[in-house]
Write a protein that holds these residues in place. Structure first.
Motif, short mmCIF file in Angstrom:
data_model
loop_
_atom_site.label_atom_id
_atom_site.label_comp_id
_atom_site.label_asym_id
_atom_site.label_seq_id
_atom_site.Cartn_x
_atom_site.Cartn_y
_atom_site.Cartn_z
N LEU A 1 12.00 3.07 -1.30
CA LEU A 1 12.92 1.95 -1.46
C LEU A 1 13.22 1.34 -0.07
O LEU A 1 13.18 0.22 0.50
CB LEU A 1 14.17 2.11 -2.17
CG LEU A 1 14.02 2.16 -3.70
CD1 LEU A 1 15.29 2.78 -4.30
CD2 LEU A 1 13.86 1.02 -4.21
N THR A 2 13.86 2.36 0.90
CA THR A 2 14.33 1.87 2.28
C THR A 2 13.09 1.05 3.07
O THR A 2 13.22 0.12 3.68
CB THR A 2 15.00 2.96 3.05
OG1 THR A 2 14.25 4.12 3.13
CG2 THR A 2 16.40 3.18 1.98
N GLN A 3 12.16 2.09 2.96
CA GLN A 3 11.02 1.59 3.92
C GLN A 3 9.85 0.67 3.65
O GLN A 3 8.98 0.28 4.28
CB GLN A 3 10.49 2.88 4.43
CG GLN A 3 11.45 3.92 5.19
CD GLN A 3 10.79 5.18 5.45
OE1 GLN A 3 9.65 5.61 5.47
NE2 GLN A 3 11.85 6.06 6.08
N ASN A 4 9.93 0.41 2.34
CA ASN A 4 8.70 -0.22 1.55
C ASN A 4 9.26 -1.48 0.55
O ASN A 4 8.87 -2.36 0.89
CB ASN A 4 7.57 0.55 1.02
CG ASN A 4 6.93 1.48 1.84
OD1 ASN A 4 6.47 1.17 3.13
ND2 ASN A 4 7.24 2.83 1.47
N SER B 1 2.43 -3.05 -6.85
CA SER B 1 2.06 -1.96 -6.17
C SER B 1 1.01 -1.06 -6.80
O SER B 1 0.18 -0.34 -5.93
CB SER B 1 3.20 -1.09 -5.75
OG SER B 1 3.53 -0.40 -7.01
N TRP B 2 0.67 -1.07 -8.08
CA TRP B 2 -0.18 -0.27 -8.62
C TRP B 2 -1.71 -0.63 -8.41
O TRP B 2 -2.59 0.17 -8.47
CB TRP B 2 0.02 -0.33 -10.15
CG TRP B 2 0.02 -1.59 -10.80
CD1 TRP B 2 0.88 -2.76 -10.89
CD2 TRP B 2 -1.28 -2.42 -11.23
NE1 TRP B 2 0.39 -3.72 -11.16
CE2 TRP B 2 -0.98 -3.48 -11.73
CE3 TRP B 2 -2.66 -2.01 -11.20
CZ2 TRP B 2 -2.02 -4.63 -12.29
CZ3 TRP B 2 -3.62 -2.90 -11.62
CH2 TRP B 2 -3.17 -4.02 -12.27
N VAL C 1 0.87 -1.24 0.01
CA VAL C 1 0.09 0.06 -0.13
C VAL C 1 0.60 1.03 -0.03
O VAL C 1 0.72 2.21 -0.85
CB VAL C 1 -0.82 0.08 1.26
CG1 VAL C 1 -1.80 1.41 1.31
CG2 VAL C 1 -1.95 -1.13 1.02
N LEU C 2 1.64 1.15 1.08
CA LEU C 2 2.65 2.49 1.08
C LEU C 2 3.49 2.64 -0.06
O LEU C 2 3.99 3.84 -0.68
CB LEU C 2 3.42 2.24 2.23
CG LEU C 2 2.79 2.55 3.59
CD1 LEU C 2 3.65 2.30 4.75
CD2 LEU C 2 2.01 4.14 3.48
N TYR C 3 3.99 1.51 -0.71
CA TYR C 3 4.95 1.73 -1.79
C TYR C 3 4.10 2.25 -3.13
O TYR C 3 4.57 3.27 -3.79
CB TYR C 3 5.07 0.38 -2.32
CG TYR C 3 6.57 0.48 -3.32
CD1 TYR C 3 7.95 0.33 -2.80
CD2 TYR C 3 6.45 0.60 -4.88
CE1 TYR C 3 8.95 0.58 -3.95
CE2 TYR C 3 7.30 0.58 -5.65
CZ TYR C 3 8.60 0.65 -5.18
OH TYR C 3 9.60 0.74 -6.26
N GLY C 4 2.83 1.91 -3.36
CA GLY C 4 2.13 2.63 -4.44
C GLY C 4 1.86 4.00 -3.89
O GLY C 4 1.92 4.89 -4.94
#
Length: 578
Positions: free
Chosen positions: A343-346, A375-376, A128-131
């Motif tokens: 990148l680092t957090q997701n 992620s989309w 969710v957060l990556y998207g």
């Protein structure tokens, strides 16, 4: 060998000098001391980056919509930053001391098999957060392209009005996703330099936006002077909810802090970097965002909360070389910030977690590519439709991660007295420290479910306004930043008193099997330092296990101590299936 088995072998990740297993691959092992190079500036940037990102800059929109004014919002942010610092430091130490990440911590908390629960929670949040952050990164990338081409900035929208995005934003989103993919092949510990660079660039951008908007307006604008009159009770619960909104966006980062604290080279520098990174940048960006939005309301007739909207407004009003240069710098700094944060957090986080579930076939790189490709599906462009959608998405994350953080702190400091066996994290032996009941720690699972269950009704009431809310459940939801820590942490501790953990509590390894500890650390932990002989012992153990699996007998990995010898790890053939 069947064709399917040959295909599976080809899909296996590349091993190091040790064979793969159902619980181990190179990305899951403790970080060797020679590779732990993160110090003050790395941790300052790791927490500074999300705080000076475009999303944090606009957080004032969510806080003011709760009924607070700017001065009250600043107060909640300052207090909450202190709480976030405390939570983060407490959650950092297991990873720093034993150099293990969030994935292995879940085995420590929920059991070898139960760890899947904590891992799946974070995988879902990572997707969710990556998207979400990718879409915001695309809006930042728009600034770069718009500073290059006026035609791109004024691109005609070919989507119907029912689609909540423009053609321009869609193109930037696809490009930003493509830009992120090559970074999947960079080791997470090596991205700290880029993080430091973009962190300071974003800080300068935030200060520049604040200085320009306030100066052009001749003051902070009308929102700054607006006050809200609340009763004592209303003010207290609104403050708690505002702190929850602010905390929840960074709560997944706090929960998985061990993923990066394991790279720390010096404990004091790590804690100082975390504290200053959280408190300094975590106050600067939202305060600058609120002052800038207040100024833009008077300048343009409406409050602009996203820095991307402000910068595009400058280009629309005056497409000059000076404006284009300023917008390019702002766009480049915020785009880089979104890239590293995502990148680092997701991305890397999801890769680490999936490696814990499928260690033979997934490493950090493959897991990161996976989250990039799917992620989309969360349709992140819908997160920016209304401020209520933004609040709901932000305030819900911590419901699932806060109980994990609380259980981790209680288990590590109180139950295990900061002493754990790393070797037990890689064994299915029922005598291992983290086997519990058939691989599940029912105490931790129950405490987790209690914390989540108490927070869900408030989330449901906030999303579905047609339901008649329960005041108590709403209040718990408003303050779950504190209440869940107490409930889940206390529940877990009481259960450990009623049903004590019997397997190897407070025991550390007698040997450094992973070359993860310096000589000083080995001396402090009472470990025999790593040698080639110990490494060969570990390899022989793994090879013996694999040979036994290919026969009719099943192996049993036993860990035991004798009064006259250090802890020995042996592989014994047994007909028992572990």
């Amino acid at each position: 060998m069947s064709a399917f088995r040959r295909l599976l072998q080809k899909l296996e990740v590349a091993p190091d000098e040790r064979p793969l297993s159902v619980l181990r691959n190179p990305d899951l092992e403790p970080i060797p001391h020679a590779k732990r190079q993160w110090a003050f500036w790395s941790f300052f940037a790791y927490y500074g980056l999300p705080n000076v990102s475009a999303a944090t800059f606009s957080i004032g929109s969510a806080l003011l919509s709760l009924g607070l004014d700017i001065k009250q919002s600043i107060g909640t942010i300052v207090v909450c930053n202190i709480v976030i610092t405390l939570y983060t430091i407490l959650n950092s130490n297991p990873g720093f001391k034993y150099h293990i990440g969030y994935t292995l911590e879940q085995r420590m908390l929920f059991g070898i098999y139960g760890s899947v629960i904590g891992i799946i929670i974070r995988v879902g949040l990572s997707v969710v957060l990556y998207g979400y952050l990718s879409w915001l990164g695309a809006l930042c990338l728009n600034l770069i392209f718009s500073s290059w081409s006026k035609s791109y900035m004024n691109m005609r929208n070919t989507f119907p009005e029912s689609v909540p995005m423009t053609t321009r934003d869609c193109i930037s989103f696809l490009i930003f996703q493509l830009i992120q993919m090559p970074f999947s092949f960079i080791r997470p510990r090596k991205i700290n330099v880029a993080g430091i660079v973009f962190c300071f660039m974003a800080i300068f951008s935030v200060i520049g936006i604040l200085a320009y908007t306030v100066s052009a307006n001749g003051g902070p604008g009308p929102l700054y002077y607006t006050s809200q009159e609340l009763s004592s009770s209303q003010r207290a619960w609104t403050w708690l909810l505002a702190m929850t909104v602010w905390y929840s966006g960074i709560s997944p980062v706090i929960a998985n802090q061990s993923d990066y604290s394991r790279y720390g080279s010096h404990k004091l520098k790590m804690h100082a970097g975390v504290a200053i990174g959280v408190c300094l940048t975590g106050t600067l960006a939202p305060v600058a965002g609120m002052f800038s939005a207040s100024a833009t309301q008077q300048l343009y007739g409406e409050a602009l909360w996203l820095p991307t909207d402000m910068a595009l407004k400058w280009l629309e009003d005056n497409y000059s070389a000076k404006a284009r240069c300023a917008v390019f710098f702002i766009g480049f700094s915020f785009t880089g910030t979104q890239l590293v944060v995502n990148l680092t957090q997701n991305g890397y986080a999801c890769g680490m977690d999936l490696a814990g579930i499928f260690p033979k076939y997934i490493n950090i790189t493959r897991g990161t590519l996976f989250v990039q490709l799917i992620s989309w599906v969360v349709q992140p462009w819908t997160f920016f439709n209304t401020s209520s959608a933004f609040i709901d998405s932000m305030t819900s994350f911590g419901i699932f991660t806060t109980p994990i953080m609380a259980i981790n702190v209680v288990d590590y400091y109180i139950v295990r007295k900061t002493r754990i066996s790393i070797a037990d994290l890689f064994t299915l032996d029922p005598n291992g420290a983290f086997w519990f009941y058939h691989g599940f720690n029912l105490r931790a699972i129950f405490a987790l479910l209690v914390g989540i269950a108490l927070g869900l009704p408030g989330l449901i009431f906030s999303v579905n306004t047609k339901l008649k809310p329960n005041a108590g459940m709403n209040n718990f939801y408003s303050g779950y930043t504190f209440f869940t820590v107490i409930v889940s942490g206390l529940t877990y501790y009481i259960l450990t008193l009623i049903f004590p953990i019997k397997q190897r509590v407070g025991v550390t390894d007698d040997k450094d099997y992973f070359n993860a500890f310096s000589l000083t650390e080995c001396e402090n932990l009472g470990m025999e330092p790593y040698t080639e002989k110990i490494n060969c012992e570990y390899i022989d153990m793994e090879r013996g296990r694999n040979r036994t699996l290919s026969g009719s007998a099943q192996p049993r990995l036993s860990l035991h101590s004798t009064p006259s010898a250090p802890q020995v790890i042996q592989l014994e053939a047994s007909s028992k299936n572990d």
